[in-house]
Motif scaffolding. Sequence first.
Motif, PDB file in Angstrom:
ATOM      1  N   THR A 182       0.864  -1.180   0.000  1.00 33.75           N
ATOM      2  CA  THR A 182       0.000   0.000   0.000  1.00 33.75           C
ATOM      3  C   THR A 182       0.901   1.231   0.000  1.00 33.75           C
ATOM      4  O   THR A 182       2.097   1.147   0.294  1.00 33.75           O
ATOM      5  CB  THR A 182      -0.924   0.034   1.227  1.00 33.75           C
ATOM      6  OG1 THR A 182      -0.122  -0.013   2.412  1.00 33.75           O
ATOM      7  CG2 THR A 182      -1.886  -1.138   1.212  1.00 33.75           C
ATOM      8  N   ARG A 234      -3.885   3.373   0.111  1.00 33.64           N
ATOM      9  CA  ARG A 234      -4.598   2.427  -0.726  1.00 33.64           C
ATOM     10  C   ARG A 234      -3.574   1.514  -1.396  1.00 33.64           C
ATOM     11  O   ARG A 234      -2.364   1.785  -1.367  1.00 33.64           O
ATOM     12  CB  ARG A 234      -5.421   3.161  -1.781  1.00 33.64           C
ATOM     13  CG  ARG A 234      -6.515   4.060  -1.199  1.00 33.64           C
ATOM     14  CD  ARG A 234      -7.773   3.987  -2.025  1.00 33.64           C
ATOM     15  NE  ARG A 234      -8.378   2.667  -1.986  1.00 33.64           N
ATOM     16  CZ  ARG A 234      -9.290   2.251  -2.875  1.00 33.64           C
ATOM     17  NH1 ARG A 234      -9.668   3.041  -3.854  1.00 33.64           N
ATOM     18  NH2 ARG A 234      -9.805   1.053  -2.775  1.00 33.64           N
ATOM     19  N   ASP A 252      -8.221  -0.740   1.953  1.00 33.17           N
ATOM     20  CA  ASP A 252      -6.803  -1.101   1.918  1.00 33.17           C
ATOM     21  C   ASP A 252      -6.526  -2.411   1.181  1.00 33.17           C
ATOM     22  O   ASP A 252      -5.415  -2.603   0.677  1.00 33.17           O
ATOM     23  CB  ASP A 252      -6.258  -1.245   3.341  1.00 33.17           C
ATOM     24  CG  ASP A 252      -6.218   0.074   4.093  1.00 33.17           C
ATOM     25  OD1 ASP A 252      -6.849   1.042   3.639  1.00 33.17           O
ATOM     26  OD2 ASP A 252      -5.560   0.128   5.154  1.00 33.17           O
TER      27      ASP A 252
END
Length: 500
Positions: A206, A213, A292
């Motif tokens: 991420t 994200r 996520d």
Amino acid sequence: MTSLHCTRRHTCALAATGLLLIVSSVGAPAMAAGFADFSGLWINRYEYNGDSVSSIRSRIENAASLGITDVMWQVRGRADAYYDSEHEPWAQGLSESVDPLQVAIDAAHDNGIKLHAWMNTMPLWNSSQLPSDGDHPIYNDDPSFRVTDYYGDLEPSDGYSGSSYARVNHLLPEVHDHINDVVRDLSENYDVDGVHLDYIRWMGPTSSSQGYRPDWYYLPHDDYSHDLFFQATGLDGSSFSNATAYRDWNQSRITDLVASVKQTVDAAEVSTGRTIDLSAAVWNNPDTAEHDYLQDYRSWLEQELVDIAMPMLYLSSSNHDRLFDDYVSRITSIETDSRIVVGLGSYLHDEDGGGPELTVEELQGLYDAGLDGAAFYGYGSFFGTGSLGVARQEAVKDFYESIAPVLVGDYNSDGVVDGADFTVWRDSFTQVGEGLPADGNNDGCVCITDYHLWVQHYGETLADLIAAPAEAAGVPEPATWSLLALAGLVAARRGAARRG
């Protein structure tokens, strides 16, 4: 009119005129429905790899001694098989002389346990040394199952830093087909009670600069993936200006995979005539899962793409107070007819992490929240950890005993509310004390209230209560003789009172 009373904290009274009885409606004690119907335990491949038949059976028997109803038995770790697979090679180092899955299924069913074939879905490999078997899916090249990032590099075979696994390219229809072939093989050729998907989410890096994200640069960026995205959206997947749309499409492809597996499992149910549940281990917080990890399990539940979602609330004493209630609240806000069974990280509940007391506290919290059950990760937190494991076994068994269904009105404890229970009540009417068999509401006396409970539950059985605890059972009227018997009891006591 005559009144009979017995007193101990509460007063009960009977009023009768001749044979006319007026029976009031008395509420039975509330009971949570179904929580104990799913008490699960994960047993991973490292815990049984190399076990003999007797050792595998012993693990299942240990689970049964704990009162476990469902075992998640790991059969696939890194696109390899801990069973006789038609599509993937035997796991390296696993003897082919014993099929551990078949042994586990037989042992589970012998002990009244359901067995779910637990498969790591996205992981492809987890070592810098590639598999020795050339048939392993990591060697597929038409198309490659491996992820190619924005820079044109293949994901390392042991994954990016911190991920521990290289993963399949979840965008490709060929990958979806392969995973469904594995699921079909398991559900049609083995007498499993369920297929359990783990790691059914984004597993790559991420990016803090991208709002924490999934890092767009490490999503699949091979030409084939971009072509598929363009066909679906008309957009260019290689342009960062389309990063949000590309992430959203990646998420939708994971949901597509879950939906296709559900279709495969449902088809296997039809072809085999067995009930096969599809479950998925999912992130503890549904909002974090979606943001996520591209794991929109809220929509999976709302669309009933899984029969059971299992959020992993793996907490210890260091973060339980801060997170447990919040996660449970978010999970229970999801509207679904599917079941939600929460996974507890009992392995974290060591002497410094809250111990067995925290395990039971979390069980109680899930029960109070009305969830559909709990599962424990994992086997080693109960067995093989010395006195702490034994203490956890006893604490968990005590908890489930405390919430066991009680058949109200079954005063002789034979599993049926019938005339024999009236006899027990009649013979002990007006007695005062603790633990009286006919004290249906546990108020310390055998009173008319306990008769009302018997009337209300007449005809019910413990088997029906366990099978459908949430249903409001229709209660047949008690036999006429019992009403007459009660009237006779009243008349006899009236006569005794007059003679006195």
